[in-house]
Write a protein that holds these residues in place. Structure first.
Motif, PDB file in Angstrom:
ATOM      1  N   HIS A  84      57.827  12.605  79.678  1.00  0.00           N
ATOM      2  CA  HIS A  84      58.116  13.108  81.021  1.00  0.00           C
ATOM      3  C   HIS A  84      57.115  12.587  82.063  1.00  0.00           C
ATOM      4  N   PHE A  85      56.388  11.543  81.699  1.00  0.00           N
ATOM      5  CA  PHE A  85      55.401  11.001  82.638  1.00  0.00           C
ATOM      6  C   PHE A  85      56.098  10.254  83.767  1.00  0.00           C
ATOM      7  N   ASN A  86      55.680  10.557  84.999  1.00  0.00           N
ATOM      8  CA  ASN A  86      56.241   9.901  86.175  1.00  0.00           C
ATOM      9  C   ASN A  86      55.085   9.301  86.976  1.00  0.00           C
ATOM     10  N   LEU A  87      55.037   7.991  87.071  1.00  0.00           N
ATOM     11  CA  LEU A  87      53.897   7.308  87.694  1.00  0.00           C
ATOM     12  C   LEU A  87      53.750   7.681  89.163  1.00  0.00           C
ATOM     13  N   VAL A  88      54.858   7.754  89.896  1.00  0.00           N
ATOM     14  CA  VAL A  88      54.795   8.091  91.319  1.00  0.00           C
ATOM     15  C   VAL A  88      54.254   9.504  91.500  1.00  0.00           C
ATOM     16  N   ASN A  89      54.764  10.446  90.722  1.00  0.00           N
ATOM     17  CA  ASN A  89      54.301  11.833  90.820  1.00  0.00           C
ATOM     18  C   ASN A  89      52.818  11.955  90.483  1.00  0.00           C
ATOM     19  N   TYR A  90      52.409  11.254  89.423  1.00  0.00           N
ATOM     20  CA  TYR A  90      51.009  11.306  89.013  1.00  0.00           C
ATOM     21  C   TYR A  90      50.104  10.749  90.103  1.00  0.00           C
ATOM     22  N   PHE A  96      46.621  13.478  96.669  1.00  0.00           N
ATOM     23  CA  PHE A  96      46.567  14.727  97.422  1.00  0.00           C
ATOM     24  C   PHE A  96      45.493  15.668  96.882  1.00  0.00           C
ATOM     25  N   ARG A  97      45.144  15.527  95.625  1.00  0.00           N
ATOM     26  CA  ARG A  97      44.089  16.380  95.061  1.00  0.00           C
ATOM     27  C   ARG A  97      42.728  16.040  95.654  1.00  0.00           C
ATOM     28  N   ALA A 361      49.332  22.002  97.183  1.00  0.00           N
ATOM     29  CA  ALA A 361      50.689  22.430  97.503  1.00  0.00           C
ATOM     30  C   ALA A 361      51.430  21.372  98.313  1.00  0.00           C
ATOM     31  N   LEU A 362      50.736  20.737  99.258  1.00  0.00           N
ATOM     32  CA  LEU A 362      51.346  19.670 100.053  1.00  0.00           C
ATOM     33  C   LEU A 362      51.740  18.497  99.156  1.00  0.00           C
ATOM     34  N   GLY A 363      50.910  18.198  98.185  1.00  0.00           N
ATOM     35  CA  GLY A 363      51.230  17.133  97.247  1.00  0.00           C
ATOM     36  C   GLY A 363      52.493  17.441  96.463  1.00  0.00           C
ATOM     37  N   ARG A 364      52.621  18.695  96.028  1.00  0.00           N
ATOM     38  CA  ARG A 364      53.826  19.075  95.279  1.00  0.00           C
ATOM     39  C   ARG A 364      55.069  18.991  96.140  1.00  0.00           C
ATOM     40  N   ARG A 365      54.944  19.394  97.401  1.00  0.00           N
ATOM     41  CA  ARG A 365      56.104  19.311  98.302  1.00  0.00           C
ATOM     42  C   ARG A 365      56.468  17.842  98.549  1.00  0.00           C
ATOM     43  N   THR A 366      55.450  17.007  98.661  1.00  0.00           N
ATOM     44  CA  THR A 366      55.723  15.574  98.861  1.00  0.00           C
ATOM     45  C   THR A 366      56.404  14.984  97.652  1.00  0.00           C
ATOM     46  N   ILE A 367      55.946  15.370  96.464  1.00  0.00           N
ATOM     47  CA  ILE A 367      56.579  14.892  95.229  1.00  0.00           C
ATOM     48  C   ILE A 367      58.035  15.335  95.182  1.00  0.00           C
ATOM     49  N   GLY A 368      58.288  16.567  95.681  1.00  0.00           N
ATOM     50  CA  GLY A 368      59.656  17.073  95.704  1.00  0.00           C
ATOM     51  C   GLY A 368      60.597  16.200  96.515  1.00  0.00           C
TER      52      GLY A 368
END
Length: 371
Positions: A84-90, A96-97, A361-368
């Motif tokens: 389930h590894f996703n390079l863009v998400n990672y 963002f971290r 949280a902003l990073g997660r929304r961006t990934i979404g």
């Protein structure tokens, strides 16, 4: 294997390493707490320098980073689970971290840099060293220079606003190489070492990649380490002694001609051995999971970012106020250190909730948006 408790104790180790860096910078700025030559020599030599050995702590940061970022991919054993590894998400997660909190603190530092005219105080009974007073005063910056220091992926060689940020550039770059490391470790440690030597020598990647990949190897063998040392009390103690000796050995090379890369490699190896001991010791894990240590670990990134601003702009005022109460150098040193650390932790707690959590949280929304 990698459950929340384990993450908690690893975070505590990061917090203690951050405290060592903060302490080293305080010591560089104000010296050691005692004036006696023998006392200073003792506190400057291993193992008595462990509490302010910021160089060793930096090595610990990089080994620990490789370990923490890799652990979740070895939940099922020594083979990485990349299904389930996703390079863009990672990549977005890492950016963002680290980057938005850095930008905010860097902006605050720029504002203080422009406003600071009487800091640090030089008329204190415990005056700061030229290292502290010259960080800003001897390095004029233009608006363009400040903008360059905002580029975390490629900081200038001389970072003025947040001098400690040089490690963050390396941390970000190395963490983006994690996917390659996970693919190569499947083939074995030899492939991993070959890859590290190749990119360090030919591509100019930081030699701290070796620290990072050592952490990855510890994560890969987490179960095996915990199982092997579970009933081997003497071997666990040997790990602790060897790790501590290597980790704190930097002071031994002050008067010995030796490449800096070798010194970093030795402290990195020591950090790896100490982390191996932590994996093997349930008692140490329980100790490191105490609420206070967990809280320090939780806010350690913010503490790392903010502490130089405190040393530059707050600590001199603390010492200036304290000298009205006492002129004793040791008391001034201890009081200044204790209050400075308290201010750092208080501001770090605020930064964690106001900067780090919203940034994640902003990073997660961006990934979404890419899902």
């Amino acid at each position: 294997m990698a459950n929340n408790n384990h993450v908690a104790y690893l975070d505590s180790i990061r917090g203690l390493a951050a405290m060592a860096v903060i302490t080293e910078h305080y010591v560089i700025a104000y010296g050691l707490p005692c004036r006696d030559a023998l006392c200073q020599r003792v506190l400057d030599m291993p193992p008595f320098n462990f509490w302010w050995d910021g160089g060793a702590a930096v090595s610990m940061f990089f080994v620990l980073s490789g370990m923490v970022l890799s652990l979740k991919y070895f939940r099922l054993g020594c083979h990485p689970d990349l299904q389930h590894f996703n390079l863009v998400n990672y990549t977005l997660n890492r950016l963002f971290r680290l980057w938005p909190p850095y930008l905010v603190v860097q902006g605050l530092s720029a504002a203080l840099y422009l406003a600071a005219t009487d800091v640090p105080f030089t008329d204190n009974a415990l005056p700061p060293s030229s290292w502290l007073t010259d960080i800003w005063r001897a390095n004029p910056l233009s608006a363009t220079d400040m903008l360059r220091e905002a580029m975390l992926l490629k900081l200038p060689e001389n970072v003025v606003l947040l001098p400690q940020a040089w490690t963050l550039t390396i941390e970000l770059a190395l963490s983006l190489l994690l996917p390659v490391g996970l693919l190569l470790v499947e083939r074995g440690a030899v492939w991993l070492v070959f890859f590290a030597c190749l990119v360090v020598s030919l591509l100019g990647v930081s030699a701290f990649l070796l620290h990072f990949l050592l952490g990855l190897l510890i994560a890969r063998n987490y179960r095996a380490i915990a199982g092997y040392f579970k009933t081997r009390f003497l071997q666990r103690r040997l790990l602790l002694l060897v790790g501590f000796a290597l980790y704190t050995s930097g002071g031994l090379y002050q008067n010995i001609p030796m490449p800096e890369s070798i010194v970093w490699a030795i402290s990195g190896l020591g950090a790896g051995v100490l982390l191996t001991f932590a994996v093997a010791s349930t008692r140490l894990q329980a100790l490191l999971s105490l609420p206070l240590l967990r809280q320090i670990g939780r806010v350690s990134y913010s503490a790392y970012l903010i502490h130089m601003l405190v040393l530059l702009c707050v600590t001199p005022r603390i010492l200036h106020g304290m000298q009205a109460v006492t002129g004793n150098r040791s008391l001034l040193w201890l009081g200044g250190y204790g209050l400075s650390v308290a201010v750092v932790l208080l501001l770090s707690w605020a930064c964690y909730y106001l900067l780090e959590i919203p940034s994640i949280a902003l990073g997660r929304r961006t990934i979404g948006l890419f899902s």
